[in-house]
Design a protein around this motif. Structure first.
Motif, PDB file in Angstrom:
ATOM      1  N   LEU A 221       0.964  -1.292  -0.017  1.00 38.19           N
ATOM      2  CA  LEU A 221      -0.042  -0.039  -0.085  1.00 38.19           C
ATOM      3  C   LEU A 221       0.917   1.111  -0.113  1.00 38.19           C
ATOM      4  N   LEU A 222       0.803   2.017  -1.072  1.00 44.65           N
ATOM      5  CA  LEU A 222       1.568   3.235  -1.317  1.00 44.65           C
ATOM      6  C   LEU A 222       2.994   2.859  -0.714  1.00 44.65           C
ATOM      7  N   GLY A 223       3.429   1.736  -1.603  1.00 46.21           N
ATOM      8  CA  GLY A 223       4.934   1.489  -1.433  1.00 46.21           C
ATOM      9  C   GLY A 223       5.285   0.630   0.041  1.00 46.21           C
ATOM     10  N   VAL A 224       4.362   0.763   0.846  1.00 44.12           N
ATOM     11  CA  VAL A 224       4.729   0.009   2.021  1.00 44.12           C
ATOM     12  C   VAL A 224       4.215  -1.480   2.346  1.00 44.12           C
ATOM     13  N   PRO A 225       4.980  -2.476   2.538  1.00 45.93           N
ATOM     14  CA  PRO A 225       4.339  -3.881   2.538  1.00 45.93           C
ATOM     15  C   PRO A 225       3.547  -3.909   3.884  1.00 45.93           C
ATOM     16  N   VAL A 226       2.478  -4.885   3.429  1.00 43.01           N
ATOM     17  CA  VAL A 226       1.685  -5.457   4.355  1.00 43.01           C
ATOM     18  C   VAL A 226       1.245  -6.985   4.175  1.00 43.01           C
ATOM     19  N   ASP A 227       1.541  -7.644   5.347  1.00 43.83           N
ATOM     20  CA  ASP A 227       1.461  -9.212   5.079  1.00 43.83           C
ATOM     21  C   ASP A 227       0.142  -9.642   5.497  1.00 43.83           C
ATOM     22  N   ALA A 228      -0.671 -10.389   4.434  1.00 45.05           N
ATOM     23  CA  ALA A 228      -1.958 -10.824   4.858  1.00 45.05           C
ATOM     24  C   ALA A 228      -1.885 -12.168   5.610  1.00 45.05           C
ATOM     25  N   LEU A 229      -1.985 -11.945   6.852  1.00 42.92           N
ATOM     26  CA  LEU A 229      -1.938 -13.096   7.917  1.00 42.92           C
ATOM     27  C   LEU A 229      -2.833 -12.910   9.078  1.00 42.92           C
ATOM     28  N   THR A 230      -2.843 -14.008   9.768  1.00 46.06           N
ATOM     29  CA  THR A 230      -3.732 -14.022  11.010  1.00 46.06           C
ATOM     30  C   THR A 230      -2.884 -14.043  12.072  1.00 46.06           C
ATOM     31  N   TYR A 231      -3.578 -13.793  13.460  1.00 46.35           N
ATOM     32  CA  TYR A 231      -2.729 -14.307  14.596  1.00 46.35           C
ATOM     33  C   TYR A 231      -2.210 -15.481  14.640  1.00 46.35           C
ATOM     34  N   GLY A 232      -3.013 -16.446  14.147  1.00 51.96           N
ATOM     35  CA  GLY A 232      -2.427 -17.857  14.046  1.00 51.96           C
ATOM     36  C   GLY A 232      -1.225 -18.069  13.212  1.00 51.96           C
ATOM     37  N   ASP A 233      -1.201 -17.212  11.945  1.00 52.04           N
ATOM     38  CA  ASP A 233       0.305 -17.072  11.196  1.00 52.04           C
ATOM     39  C   ASP A 233       1.273 -16.637  11.953  1.00 52.04           C
TER      40      ASP A 233
END
Length: 622
Positions: free
Chosen positions: A368-380
């Protein structure tokens, strides 16, 4: 190209001009009958060997940046001279990064009258007639970029050595006992952040003199701190500070068995004359500017901190002056440099220093706007932490990301780099859920630092992981530790300490963390200070995970109440905190800026098939 008139433009300083000489030599070899002129910094021009160009046109900077200097009287007369010559081709050996610089080059191109304008294309230089894609700083070495450019004119783009003009001097250095080690303590005037400490240079010189019987020669100009270094050396040495011209300096270095210095033009001169080169890199990009030692030995030492390099990354200049802590240079130890120096003196190239790499995960990594965001859960997250602790192969950094942090990163290149290199970037903020939905994507859930720390503590109590709580106000970490132990019987809090993110406390804090034998370090200095602190010190932290948790310790200790559950569930925690702490209003103004920035993002929505687990680099917006 008989009779062709070619203008080469390289307006940067000494090192950049040295790295342009391979392209100049290739072009001269391919077109011996062409008239080739060079527009370059007057300060750097003395290093250009005879025969590479027909005429040197000196661009006078006189302490100004190149764009402002363009309008100095001497340079305006130079511009008129270029206009009268009427060139056929102009080659720009530059990345067109800054808007002001773009206008400067556009003016030069127009004044030259040339039909062919050649350069690197990054989407901004519409005035180019011929171009190669600009893949960004460090995608290839600067010297190779320029060789590839002259390849458009039929020149050979294969790597070849740089060249500098040498002028013999009568200093009788050849009679010095071997090995002769030349030390340059400067880094040029452009970015003093690249410099190593005088004490570190002095300690390295002592080791070389005591263990290798080396003759030490100090070189450079007075602003390069040569006199200060010479005063720090106990054993006999030769101090040539301020006593040589650039061609004479090149000849001095050519006699050396080893050159030692930070990233600088003098370092590139050393590689050009064939001396073995030991260079030091911190804020600057070694992939772009490491020694161009095609026919010689070289080593580029780095400390491996996760926030380095922070200048000239991708297509942006970034943090030219680095940060105030300069940990990336401080952590290059004299003993480490001495080991590499021994290898070079023995005719061997040292093993490359390790670099922090972005860890690839099985779940998608959005941007998002050049900043990474990991699509994960608390379990991950918990599973990942368990795997890291079981493997125990070095510290990983975990950052939390919310809209406010993303907007900070837009204007803070160091913070942006830290987020891009973190092992995990947790989706902490309801605004990220909205932004992803607008792009046709869905994050599984918010994974916040405030909720993540108690979750991790609960599992830590079950698995015997040791945690360290660092930061917040004095006494808060201790109170938070007591609460966590009460809520999670059996939890091992190895230590808790307020400390400070100040550079002068780093060594003491790192030693305390390592002595605690903690598996997990939680740092609560607030973003971006906590994340920068972790990144600077990650290589020497003996934990498996270091995570910034902002105000979480205040919440756990009961110093700051959290929003009611119903507000957190509806993504209104930010409103609750604003009502209780009105001073946050200025910070909260970043939220509408984030909404506007995401709204105006021009990229089309990314299809879901790009977010398959086989492709962890899928991007949302950039």
């Amino acid at each position: 190209m008989m009779g062709e008139r070619i203008l080469l433009a390289q307006l940067a300083d000494i090192g950049d001009l040295v790295l342009t000489t391979p392209a100049m030599a290739a072009l001269r070899e391919a077109h011996p009958q062409a008239s080739i002129d060079l527009l370059a910094s007057a300060q750097a021009l003395p290093i250009v060997p005879a025969g590479l160009v027909d005429e040197a046109l000196p661009f006078v900077r006189a302490g100004k940046n190149a764009t402002r200097a363009m309008f100095a009287p001497d340079n305006l007369r130079l511009l008129l001279q270029i206009a009268r010559k009427r060139y056929d081709t102009v080659v720009f050996f530059h990345h067109f990064t800054l808007r002001a610089g773009l206008w400067k080059f556009r003016l030069l191109a127009r004044a030259s009258g040339a039909r062919r304008i050649i350069g690197l294309q990054n989407g901004k230089a519409a005035f180019l007639s011929d171009s190669l894609p600009d893949a960004g700083f460090g995608a290839r070495h600067q010297a190779q970029y320029w060789l590839d450019l002259v390849g458009l004119l039929g020149a050979c783009s294969q790597p070849r050595p740089a060249q500098v003009r040498r002028e013999a001097q009568n200093l009788l250095l050849a009679s010095l006992p071997s090995p002769m080690v030349v030390i340059h303590a400067g880094s040029g005037g452009y970015s003093p952040a690249r410099r190593w400490g005088i004490g570190q240079f002095a300690e390295l010189a002592r080791l070389l003199q005591e263990k290798c019987a080396a003759s030490i020669v100090v070189v450079g100009q007075h602003e390069d701190r040569g006199d200060e270094l010479a005063e720090s050396l106990a054993a006999p040495h030769i101090n040539l500070t301020g006593k040589t011209s650039l061609p004479q300096l090149a000849d001095v270095i050519a006699h050396a068995d080893l050159f030692m210095g930070a990233d600088s033009g003098v370092m590139h001169m050393a590689a050009a004359v064939g001396a073995p080169v030991l260079s030091l890199f911190g804020p600057s990009n070694a992939n772009a500017w490491q020694p161009w030692a095609i026919d010689g030995l070289s080593a580029a030492l780095r400390s491996g901190v996760a926030c380095s390099p922070c200048s000239y990354i991708g297509s942006a200049i970034g943090a030219r002056e680095g940060c105030a802590a300069r940990t990336c240079m401080k952590l290059i130890r004299p003993t480490q440099a001495f080991v590499a120096a021994q290898e070079l003196l023995a005719g061997r190239e040292p093993a490359p220093t390790s670099e922090q790499s972005v860890e690839r995960n099985a779940f998608p990594r959005l941007k998002l706007l050049g900043v990474p965001v990991d699509a994960l859960t608390y379990g991950d997250l918990l599973a990942k932490i368990a795997g890291w602790i079981d493997v125990g192969a070095g510290a990983r950094q975990v950052c939390t990301v919310n809209p406010e942090f993303i907007m900070i990163a837009q204007g803070d290149p160091i913070f942006r780099g830290v987020l891009q290199r973190a092992a995990l970037c947790l989706p902490d903020g309801v605004g990220l859920l909205w932004a992803c939905r607008r792009r046709g994507l869905t994050l599984p859930e918010r994974v916040t630092g405030s909720d993540g720390l108690p979750c991790i503590a609960q599992v830590a109590a079950q698995k015997g992981w040791r945690i360290f709580l660092l930061g917040a106000a004095p006494g808060v970490a201790e109170q938070a530790a007591a609460t966590l132990i009460k809520d999670n019987p059996g939890l091992q809090v190895a230590d808790s300490y307020a400390g400070s993110p100040a550079a002068e406390e780093e060594d003491k804090i790192v030693a305390r963390v390592n002595a605690s034998r903690a598996d997990i370090l939680f740092v609560a200095y607030g973003a971006p200070r906590q994340d920068k602190w972790i990144a600077r010190n990650l290589p020497r932290l003996q934990v498996s995970l270091a995570m910034g948790v902002g105000g979480s310790l205040d919440f756990i200790a009961g110093h700051v109440p959290r929003a009611p559950g119903w507000m957190r569930e509806r993504g209104l925690e930010w409103l609750y905190r604003l009502l209780r702490q009105p001073w946050r209003l200025r910070r909260m103004l970043r939220l509408p800026r984030f909404v506007f920035a995401v709204w105006r993002a021009a990229d089309a929505p990314i299809s879901r098939d790009k977010l398959m687990r086989a492709n962890p680099d899928a991007q949302v917006a950039d």
